[in-house]
Motif scaffolding. Sequence first.
Motif, PDB file in Angstrom:
ATOM      1  N   ALA A   1     -10.828   4.105  -4.311  1.00 40.29           N
ATOM      2  CA  ALA A   1      -9.910   4.504  -5.382  1.00 40.29           C
ATOM      3  C   ALA A   1      -8.496   4.672  -4.835  1.00 40.29           C
ATOM      4  O   ALA A   1      -7.517   4.230  -5.441  1.00 40.29           O
ATOM      5  N   ALA A   2      -8.390   5.297  -3.670  1.00 38.90           N
ATOM      6  CA  ALA A   2      -7.078   5.551  -3.072  1.00 38.90           C
ATOM      7  C   ALA A   2      -6.357   4.252  -2.715  1.00 38.90           C
ATOM      8  O   ALA A   2      -5.133   4.239  -2.578  1.00 38.90           O
ATOM      9  N   MET A   3      -7.122   3.176  -2.545  1.00 41.92           N
ATOM     10  CA  MET A   3      -6.524   1.871  -2.240  1.00 41.92           C
ATOM     11  C   MET A   3      -6.301   1.045  -3.507  1.00 41.92           C
ATOM     12  O   MET A   3      -5.798  -0.066  -3.442  1.00 41.92           O
ATOM     13  N   GLY A   4      -6.724   1.566  -4.637  1.00 45.33           N
ATOM     14  CA  GLY A   4      -6.610   0.820  -5.891  1.00 45.33           C
ATOM     15  C   GLY A   4      -7.635  -0.297  -6.011  1.00 45.33           C
ATOM     16  O   GLY A   4      -7.453  -1.243  -6.782  1.00 45.33           O
ATOM     17  N   ALA A   5      -8.720  -0.195  -5.256  1.00 45.63           N
ATOM     18  CA  ALA A   5      -9.707  -1.281  -5.227  1.00 45.63           C
ATOM     19  C   ALA A   5     -10.789  -1.104  -6.285  1.00 45.63           C
ATOM     20  O   ALA A   5     -11.132   0.017  -6.660  1.00 45.63           O
TER      21      ALA A   5
ATOM     22  N   LEU B   1      -3.075  -0.303  -2.706  1.00 45.23           N
ATOM     23  CA  LEU B   1      -2.183   0.845  -2.511  1.00 45.23           C
ATOM     24  C   LEU B   1      -2.287   1.282  -1.052  1.00 45.23           C
ATOM     25  O   LEU B   1      -3.344   1.170  -0.444  1.00 45.23           O
ATOM     26  N   ARG B   2      -1.186   1.767  -0.513  1.00 44.73           N
ATOM     27  CA  ARG B   2      -1.183   2.210   0.890  1.00 44.73           C
ATOM     28  C   ARG B   2      -0.565   3.584   1.016  1.00 44.73           C
ATOM     29  O   ARG B   2       0.049   4.076   0.080  1.00 44.73           O
TER      30      ARG B   2
ATOM     31  N   GLU C   1     -10.954   4.670 -11.599  1.00 40.28           N
ATOM     32  CA  GLU C   1     -10.191   4.041 -12.691  1.00 40.28           C
ATOM     33  C   GLU C   1      -8.696   4.344 -12.542  1.00 40.28           C
ATOM     34  O   GLU C   1      -7.852   3.477 -12.753  1.00 40.28           O
ATOM     35  N   VAL C   2      -8.387   5.572 -12.142  1.00 40.26           N
ATOM     36  CA  VAL C   2      -6.983   5.943 -11.938  1.00 40.26           C
ATOM     37  C   VAL C   2      -6.376   5.062 -10.842  1.00 40.26           C
ATOM     38  O   VAL C   2      -5.293   4.503 -11.000  1.00 40.26           O
ATOM     39  N   GLY C   3      -7.087   4.929  -9.727  1.00 46.63           N
ATOM     40  CA  GLY C   3      -6.592   4.115  -8.612  1.00 46.63           C
ATOM     41  C   GLY C   3      -6.277   2.695  -9.055  1.00 46.63           C
ATOM     42  O   GLY C   3      -5.221   2.134  -8.721  1.00 46.63           O
ATOM     43  N   ILE C   4      -7.169   2.121  -9.829  1.00 47.92           N
ATOM     44  CA  ILE C   4      -6.960   0.742 -10.302  1.00 47.92           C
ATOM     45  C   ILE C   4      -5.713   0.674 -11.186  1.00 47.92           C
ATOM     46  O   ILE C   4      -4.885  -0.229 -11.050  1.00 47.92           O
ATOM     47  N   GLN C   5      -5.552   1.663 -12.066  1.00 51.01           N
ATOM     48  CA  GLN C   5      -4.400   1.675 -12.975  1.00 51.01           C
ATOM     49  C   GLN C   5      -3.076   1.889 -12.237  1.00 51.01           C
ATOM     50  O   GLN C   5      -2.016   1.555 -12.752  1.00 51.01           O
ATOM     51  N   LEU C   6      -3.148   2.489 -11.059  1.00 55.05           N
ATOM     52  CA  LEU C   6      -1.921   2.802 -10.315  1.00 55.05           C
ATOM     53  C   LEU C   6      -1.366   1.591  -9.562  1.00 55.05           C
ATOM     54  O   LEU C   6      -0.242   1.632  -9.059  1.00 55.05           O
ATOM     55  N   ARG C   7      -2.149   0.519  -9.475  1.00 54.48           N
ATOM     56  CA  ARG C   7      -1.654  -0.676  -8.784  1.00 54.48           C
ATOM     57  C   ARG C   7      -0.375  -1.151  -9.453  1.00 54.48           C
ATOM     58  O   ARG C   7      -0.309  -1.235 -10.670  1.00 54.48           O
TER      59      ARG C   7
END
Length: 321
Positions: A74-78, A141-142, A194-200
């Motif tokens: 999630a933290a990587m947006g994966a 995300l990094r 889901e949040v991580g994906i949306q943050l890309r």
Amino acid sequence: MNEFELIRRFFSAPRARADVVLGIGDDAAVVQPPPGCELVVTTDTLISGVHFPEGTPASDVGFKSLAVNLSDLAAMGAEPAWFTLALSLPAVDTEWLKDFSRGLFALAKQHNIELIGGDTTRGALSITIAAIGCVAAGAALRRSGAKPGDRIWVTGALGDAALGLALWQRRLTVPDEYRSAVVTKLSRPEPRVEVGIQLRGLASSCIDVSDGLLADLGHVLSASNVGATVELKRLPVSPAYAAVFADLGWMPALSHGDDYELCFTIPPACERAFNRILPQLRCNMSCIGVVETEAGLRVRDETGAPYPITQRGYDHFRSSP
Ligand code: ADP
Ligand code: MG
């Protein structure tokens, strides 16, 4: 029961994904990544007595083993895709294994991630999962992209895992109406996939809060070569935490970890787009501070005065003071 019967009985989950060319049963698995995607790979080990209290229900152990890995994805947006499971067990306890796999597969199903292999050995109870996810090339995300002026956000609430542990260890009591929510937060953290994906494409940096906000935000700041100020009056805590705040103060919410919320930065240029997607994220979001040029992490109390930091976060190898 031998090793192979055990795997067949407890870990041959129904096939969930068409992109698994070859799953459990051969020397290794074969998967087909979507065209144009990069693979995001992470692994985490949970050891009994270190990462979960001895006596934790097996289904919670199964759930949490996967949850902490999903939180890294999630933290990587994966987008989660596949995982492996290396299990070390002191003995074959079929009740324990049944419950463990129930908790594990409940979360796997929720995120459409398929178990594609693993390893089973005898030894002290420990669980290692490796999870693989996909992102469009270049979109992960990094930690390293935060810039001065970016706002710092966190999902959910911080400190409930600390509360849950204190409750479990009977170091603290909370009003009855909050007990189950707090224990659930410790034993079954919901990874913010889901949040991580949306943050890309919106967040300039992202990390999951596994070791405590101060430590994890600190990693973002070092990787990005910036500093920050965080304001305690904006720090999100749950009603349960608020109810026992007098006993706890801010430190557990700032430094305990195990909450598996996301902490991320939004550049001014992305703020409007971020505000537009906020209602879809179905998760509480709090802006807790701002990224600054001056190195270091400054915390301000409710009056705006500097707040003294007594502990930064959990570190397995820190020598005792
Ligand atoms: P090898 O000896 O070639 O490493 P193993 O005998 O350890 O293979 O495992 C046989 C098959 O079962 C492999 O496909 C492996 O990935 C899978 N496997 C072993 N343990 C687990 C487990 N705990 N969960 C899921 N799959 C497992
Ligand atoms: Mg093996």
